[in-house]
Design an enzyme around this catalytic site. Structure first.
Site, mmCIF file in Angstrom:
data_model
loop_
_atom_site.group_PDB
_atom_site.id
_atom_site.type_symbol
_atom_site.label_atom_id
_atom_site.label_comp_id
_atom_site.label_asym_id
_atom_site.label_seq_id
_atom_site.Cartn_x
_atom_site.Cartn_y
_atom_site.Cartn_z
ATOM 1 N N CYS A 2 0.831 -1.189 0.000
ATOM 2 C CA CYS A 2 0.000 0.000 0.000
ATOM 3 C C CYS A 2 0.868 1.243 0.000
ATOM 4 O O CYS A 2 2.048 1.201 -0.319
ATOM 5 C CB CYS A 2 -0.913 -0.017 1.236
ATOM 6 S SG CYS A 2 -1.779 -1.596 1.472
ATOM 7 N N ASP A 102 -2.229 -10.164 7.383
ATOM 8 C CA ASP A 102 -0.918 -10.088 8.041
ATOM 9 C C ASP A 102 -0.788 -8.801 8.859
ATOM 10 O O ASP A 102 0.017 -8.726 9.784
ATOM 11 C CB ASP A 102 0.210 -10.193 7.007
ATOM 12 C CG ASP A 102 0.112 -9.180 5.879
ATOM 13 O OD1 ASP A 102 -0.955 -8.566 5.711
ATOM 14 O OD2 ASP A 102 1.102 -9.011 5.140
ATOM 15 N N ILE A 288 9.812 -9.080 -21.717
ATOM 16 C CA ILE A 288 9.945 -8.002 -22.696
ATOM 17 C C ILE A 288 11.015 -8.400 -23.694
ATOM 18 O O ILE A 288 11.997 -9.056 -23.350
ATOM 19 C CB ILE A 288 10.318 -6.679 -21.993
ATOM 20 C CG1 ILE A 288 9.068 -6.034 -21.375
ATOM 21 C CG2 ILE A 288 10.996 -5.700 -22.924
ATOM 22 C CD1 ILE A 288 9.367 -4.781 -20.571
ATOM 23 N N SER A 360 10.538 -11.047 -8.375
ATOM 24 C CA SER A 360 11.650 -10.513 -9.157
ATOM 25 C C SER A 360 12.951 -11.172 -8.723
ATOM 26 O O SER A 360 13.086 -11.614 -7.579
ATOM 27 C CB SER A 360 11.745 -8.990 -8.949
ATOM 28 O OG SER A 360 12.991 -8.484 -9.379
ATOM 29 N N GLY A 361 13.928 -11.213 -9.624
ATOM 30 C CA GLY A 361 15.238 -11.781 -9.317
ATOM 31 C C GLY A 361 16.221 -10.782 -8.752
ATOM 32 O O GLY A 361 17.401 -11.103 -8.587
#
EC number: 6.3.5.4
Length: 590
Positions: A2, A102, A288, A360-361
């Site tokens: 958020c 959570d 992409i 993500s890596g």
């Protein structure tokens, strides 16, 4: 995930709630699903919230949120991945829960463990807590600095927000920081704790700010509860890496909203994709590609896609898309940066595919030596033996790479970092900004202290993780993804995985080729085409695209002979696009 904002001990002008509402309105892109406002009984605490619902999509997740008896109020940005385990433990202690979020777990953790609760959280988070009994407020930020949190203290009033632009939108802090162009031209970003506004600072990672009812405050570090013994065996290191990364990914796949993975074709994103595929069915991936062959990773993406089930959303990005959306990219930047364009585009496509969160890596290079700096760091040791006067002479060199060596005439980790990753030299920045080199040094190094640690790969990891990743990659990823209402999770930065990796003997962790330990740990899973390829970061053909952009490449947009000369060099391919982009933001756009 958020966006949050608030005022504490506000001045009684009658429009404090309106100010917090204005802050939240400026952050709406990061929390498009819901909004909320909390005002304490004595009007001394006002919390605002914009919600992007990921866990418990019902109205039960509305924030700001109180515990069951309203002793503590929270406005929370982020995810707590170990909340099911903490919830079970807290129930045994008598905690009462009313929903499945959570967020409520943080409330109960604080009620039962006070500030020691912060180090027990596993996740990415920035939150504000109001302890109603003591009338104290806590601002807390995660241990890796994944989620941003900024604060301003003036006239016995504390203001906080997830983005710097919120302070300006509400008229809380409108005076610009005159030094930000210097930081951008040196670093390519604004390094923490500085921002583009005066008296607005970033709360350090692994820290909490405690604000007392009398207006006094302290900023303290908290300790993350991870206990790992030294690892001196390659076999044990590989076993631990496999176990810890799988655990991290399993945690971070918890979501009640659609989830996917960014797949670029590099080692890190490919590995996250393949491991996530083992844990959920029909994994969705976003990729992409480009017509410019030297940037096109479709071959490597396809090698991974052949090993997984699910849908891949793939997008061709061309010069025309860059031109069309470039103004929106600039507007999305909370602060100037030379990074983030790639994150803006892939986040846009992920959100259009219906995803609300992605893995993500990011972080693999910093932990396992994936950058050239891990090799180059040893040369700094020899250079530092030269007298400061001799090092300063490197600023006269023609090559940009040699110019950066002049930073070593100064003390501290920042000088080492700039010698490896600096954008422009001190003399160049002085010329661009119309001031003296001494003044630039004072801005960049006034508080720097000598760093006596060896010039080894552990120091390179500190520089890449503690400066580059924290100040640029994480911030830009967060800002650009949240611009599209998308949450990005980073399994490599899981607290337990990071702690285990850092417990590995450096001679094992950084042995042989870059990232070899990580590759060997998953060699049976990773396609050979991926791990045998030459390293290429997740980047766009920006050298060509920016050179063709009429605003960036227009020499008349720049002031001063040196700036005009640099843009002419850029147009002929003799200046890297990141340097031209930094100049553009300082002179041509801002």
């Amino acid at each position: 995930m958020c966006r949050i904002a608030g005022l504490v001990n506000p001045q009684n002008t009658g429009n404090e709630s309106a100010k917090v509402k204005a802050m939240c309105d400026a952050l709406q892109h990061g929390g498009p699903d819901d909004e909320g406002l909390y005002v304490s009984k004595d009007n001394s605490v006002i919390f605002g919230h914009r919600r992007l619902s990921i866990i418990d999509l019902s109205a039960n997740g509305h924030q700001p949120m109180a515990d069951s008896v309203a002793e503590v109020i929270i406005s929370f940005n982020g995810e707590i991945y170990n909340y099911p385990e903490l919830k079970h433990e807290l129930k045994l202690l008598g905690a009462v829960f009313t929903n499945n979020t959570d967020t409520e777990v943080i409330l109960q953790a604080y009620l039962h463990w006070n500030v020691s609760a912060f180090g027990r959280l596993r996740g990415m988070f920035a939150f504000a807590l109001h302890d109603v009994k003591t009338n104290e407020v806590y601002l807390v930020r995660d241990s890796a600095g994944i989620k941003p949190l900024y604060y301003n203290i003036q006239n016995s009033q504390l203001a906080f927000a997830s983005e710097v632009k919120a302070f300006k939108a509400a008229g809380i802090s409108t005076q610009g920081n005159a030094n930000w162009p210097v930081y951008l031209l040196a670093y390519g970003h604004i390094p923490e704790p500085h921002t583009t506004l005066q008296n607005v600072y970033s709360l350090p990672k692994s820290h909490y700010l405690r604000w007392q009812k009398n207006g006094s405050y302290t900023i303290n570090a908290y300790r993350v509860n991870t206990e790992t013994a030294p690892v001196n065996s390659k076999e044990l290191a590989q076993e631990g890496i496999v176990q810890a990364l799988n655990t991290a990914i399993k945690r971070q796949l918890i979501a009640d909203a659609p989830i996917g993975v960014f797949l670029s074709g590099g080692i890190d994103s490919s590995l996250i994709t393949l491991l996530a595929n083992e844990q959920i069915e029909q994994l969705q991936t976003v990729s992409i590609f480009f017509n410019e062959k030297q940037y096109d990773e479709r071959t490597y993406q396809q090698a991974v896609l052949e090993k997984i089930s699910g849908k891949n959303y793939t997008h061709l990005v061309q010069q025309q898309e860059f031109e069309r959306f470039f103004p929106a990219v600039l507007q999305a930047m909370d602060m100037p940066t030379t990074d983030g364009i790639n994150s803006w585009f892939i986040s846009k496509y992920a959100r259009e595919a219906g995803l609300k969160t992605v893995l993500s890596g990011l972080g693999g290079d910093e932990l396992f030596g994936g950058y050239p700096s891990f090799h180059r760091i040893k040369y700094l040791e020899y250079l530092k033996k030269l007298p400061a006067a001799a090092l300063s002479l490197f600023s006269l060199a023609a090559s940009a790479g040699y110019k950066k060596i002049s930073y070593l005439a100064n003390n501290g980790l920042n000088a080492d970092y700039l010698a490896l990753r600096g954008i422009f030299s001190i003399n160049e920045i002085a010329a661009f900004t119309g001031t003296s080199s001494i003044h630039i040094k004072d801005i960049l190094f006034a508080d720097s202290m000598p760093d006596k640690t060896p010039y080894d790969k552990l120091k390179a990891a500190r520089l890449e993780g503690g400066l580059y990743m924290k100040n640029q990659l994480l911030r830009d990823t967060d800002m650009m993804s949240m611009q599209h209402g998308l949450e990005v999770r980073v399994p490599f930065l899981d607290e337990d995985f990071t702690a285990f990796t850092e417990s590995i003997n450096p001679e094992i962790r950084f042995a042989a080729a870059p990232k070899q330990l990580l590759i060997d740990s998953f060699k049976n899973l990773l396609p050979a085409a991926v791990w045998q390829r030459k390293k290429m970061g997740f980047t766009f053909p920006l050298q060509q695209w920016m050179a063709a952009n009429k605003d960036i490449s227009a020499v008349e947009n720049y002031r001063g002979a040196l700036a005009k000369q640099k843009i002419k060099e850029f147009k002929t391919g003799k200046l890297h696009w990141s340097r031209a982009f930094a100049l553009f933001q300082v002179q041509g756009h801002v």
